[in-house]
Design a protein around this motif. Structure first.
Motif, mmCIF file in Angstrom:
data_model
loop_
_atom_site.group_PDB
_atom_site.id
_atom_site.type_symbol
_atom_site.label_atom_id
_atom_site.label_comp_id
_atom_site.label_asym_id
_atom_site.label_seq_id
_atom_site.Cartn_x
_atom_site.Cartn_y
_atom_site.Cartn_z
ATOM 1 N N SER A 1 -4.278 -6.355 6.408
ATOM 2 C CA SER A 1 -5.092 -5.404 6.220
ATOM 3 C C SER A 1 -4.634 -4.292 7.119
ATOM 4 C CB SER A 1 -6.367 -5.802 6.666
ATOM 5 O OG SER A 1 -6.790 -5.707 7.983
ATOM 6 N N ARG B 1 -1.647 -2.961 7.164
ATOM 7 C CA ARG B 1 -0.480 -2.317 6.662
ATOM 8 C C ARG B 1 -1.015 -1.029 5.939
ATOM 9 N NH1 ARG B 1 0.003 -6.959 2.114
ATOM 10 N NH2 ARG B 1 -1.903 -6.858 0.993
ATOM 11 N N ASP B 2 -2.279 -1.069 5.593
ATOM 12 C CA ASP B 2 -2.981 0.054 5.061
ATOM 13 C C ASP B 2 -3.301 1.383 5.923
ATOM 14 O OD1 ASP B 2 -2.928 -1.456 2.682
ATOM 15 O OD2 ASP B 2 -5.020 -1.899 2.760
ATOM 16 N N PHE C 1 0.687 -1.099 0.032
ATOM 17 C CA PHE C 1 0.012 0.105 -0.014
ATOM 18 C C PHE C 1 0.623 1.291 -0.150
ATOM 19 C CE2 PHE C 1 -2.144 3.433 2.414
ATOM 20 C CZ PHE C 1 -3.197 3.593 1.554
ATOM 21 N N SER D 1 0.907 4.279 -2.940
ATOM 22 C CA SER D 1 0.685 5.722 -2.601
ATOM 23 C C SER D 1 1.772 6.719 -2.774
ATOM 24 C CB SER D 1 -0.030 5.786 -0.871
ATOM 25 O OG SER D 1 0.926 5.248 -0.047
#
Length: 396
Positions: A274, A276-277, A53, A57
């Motif tokens: 999840s 990590r986002d 992620f 970004s």
């Protein structure tokens, strides 16, 4: 054959001929080496999972970041192998020079340093960013070990022993602590242990503790960010759900706790995190939380076991059986540095400690800390080669 005391003067130790040294050398500690290699593999998988992620970004790809990490990991590995071949007595000859260079770099980062994540800890030379604090850490461990070894005959003397050692410790930790309080605190604590093992007077060590507490208080109070972290940590203990914890400075710690809770016993599976986002630095400061989420309690405890194994091999076997005082003290310092960084990183992610921003050696995303962790592991491996033969104790 006459047994030579490990408290020999360092000048005599450095003067030992290469032939004499080679006669006492044996293989490196394989258990320590395997623990480090497993940590590197473990870390590479966790980093690859946690940067997906973040990479998207930041206009880059996970593949580019993992390749960069593996390159740095490879450099650290070969740095470890190189240092393991370089006799630590040779390094001891240049300890004062290393200290002076590290001081210049620490002053340089204060003037010319680049700021990342709200802290000015990096120096850019020729397009390469690095942290002078890690160079200073290794240099200070080496120099303190050398000074303690040299001064064993009068080690409890205030003017001849304690004050000269204190001079290097206080200035180095002070320069590091201006921008990196947690690293400075850990380094001073390790120097305290080395001085205790090196037979410095308890009364004098009490002085060092007092200076450390006073300096820590001043460094915390001069930074609003540090004060906020301490307040958030206290609030987290008193009230698990507050505005600061859920949305403010405690947000990242709260997300780490969620990641650990989601992992349960066996984890959600490799690459299926999840959190990590939501974590700001899942590949570095909170890598332990990602591992706990994907591999569960079993994976997290395996990681802790590996660092505990390094602690046991480094202190109980390598330091205890070192051929001289220098090797013993240096092994204690390098081992505690690697292990304390790992335990503090895990403690922060678990909510046992305030947020510090310290990487987990060999596991977190690579950089200067990875390279110098490799150097310290290499020094340990070299000391393990030159261990004294226990049988010589009984010969007279």
């Amino acid at each position: 054959m006459i047994y030579t005391s490990p408290h020999s003067n360092i000048s005599n130790i450095i003067g030992t001929s290469p032939e004499d040294i080679d006669n006492r050398t044996q293989g490196s500690d394989r258990i320590l080496l395997m623990a480090v290699i497993i940590l590197m593999i473990f870390g590479s998988l966790a980093v690859y999972s946690s940067i997906a992620f973040f990479a998207e970004s930041n206009s880059t790809t996970a593949s580019q970041m993992i390749v960069g990490h593996l390159i740095k990991l490879g450099i650290a590995f070969f740095g470890m192998l190189f240092t393991s071949k370089l006799n630590y007595h040779v390094l001891a000859k240049f300890s004062r020079l290393f200290m002076i260079i590290s001081w210049l770099l620490l002053v340089g980062v204060m003037i010319f340093g680049t700021e990342q994540f709200g802290a000015k800890r990096w120096l850019n030379v020729g397009g390469v960013n690095f942290q002078p604090s890690m160079i200073a850490t290794v240099a200070l461990l080496l120099h303190v070990a050398v000074l303690l070894s040299e001064k064993q005959e009068y080690v409890k003397d205030l003017k001849k022993s304690f004050m000269p050692i204190l001079f290097w410790v206080v200035i180095t930790c002070g320069l590091i602590g201006i921008e990196d309080f947690s690293s400075a605190g850990i380094l001073m604590a390790i120097c305290f242990v080395m001085m205790f093992v090196g037979r410095i007077s308890i009364l004098q060590l009490g002085t060092l503790v007092s200076i450390g507490i006073l300096g820590g208080f001043l460094l915390i109070n001069q930074s609003a960010n540090r004060l906020d972290r301490i307040e958030q940590y206290v609030e987290q203990i008193k009230h698990i759900e507050t505005e600061k914890t859920l949305n403010g400075s405690g947000y990242q710690a709260q997300q780490a706790h969620i990641a650990i809770a989601r992992g349960e016993l066996l984890g959600v599976g490799i690459g299926k995190s999840s959190q990590r986002d939501f974590l700001p630095a899942p590949y570095n400061d909170f890598i332990f939380a990602i591992i706990a989420e994907e591999y569960g309690l079993f994976g997290a405890m395996s990681l802790i076991f590996l660092f505990t194994l390094i602690l046991i091999r480094g202190v109980v076997f390598i330091a205890r059986n070192a051929e001289d005082q220098l090797g013993m003290l240096l092994a204690v310092g390098c081992t505690l540095t690697l292990v304390m960084y790992g335990f503090v990183n895990a403690g922060v992610a678990s909510g046992l400690l305030p947020v510090t921003g310290l990487p987990m050696p060999f596991v977190s995303y690579g950089g200067t800390s990875m390279l110098f962790a490799g150097f310290m592991a290499g020094i340990l491996l070299n000391i393990s080669k030159h261990h004294r033969d226990r049988r010589t104790i009984f010969y007279g």
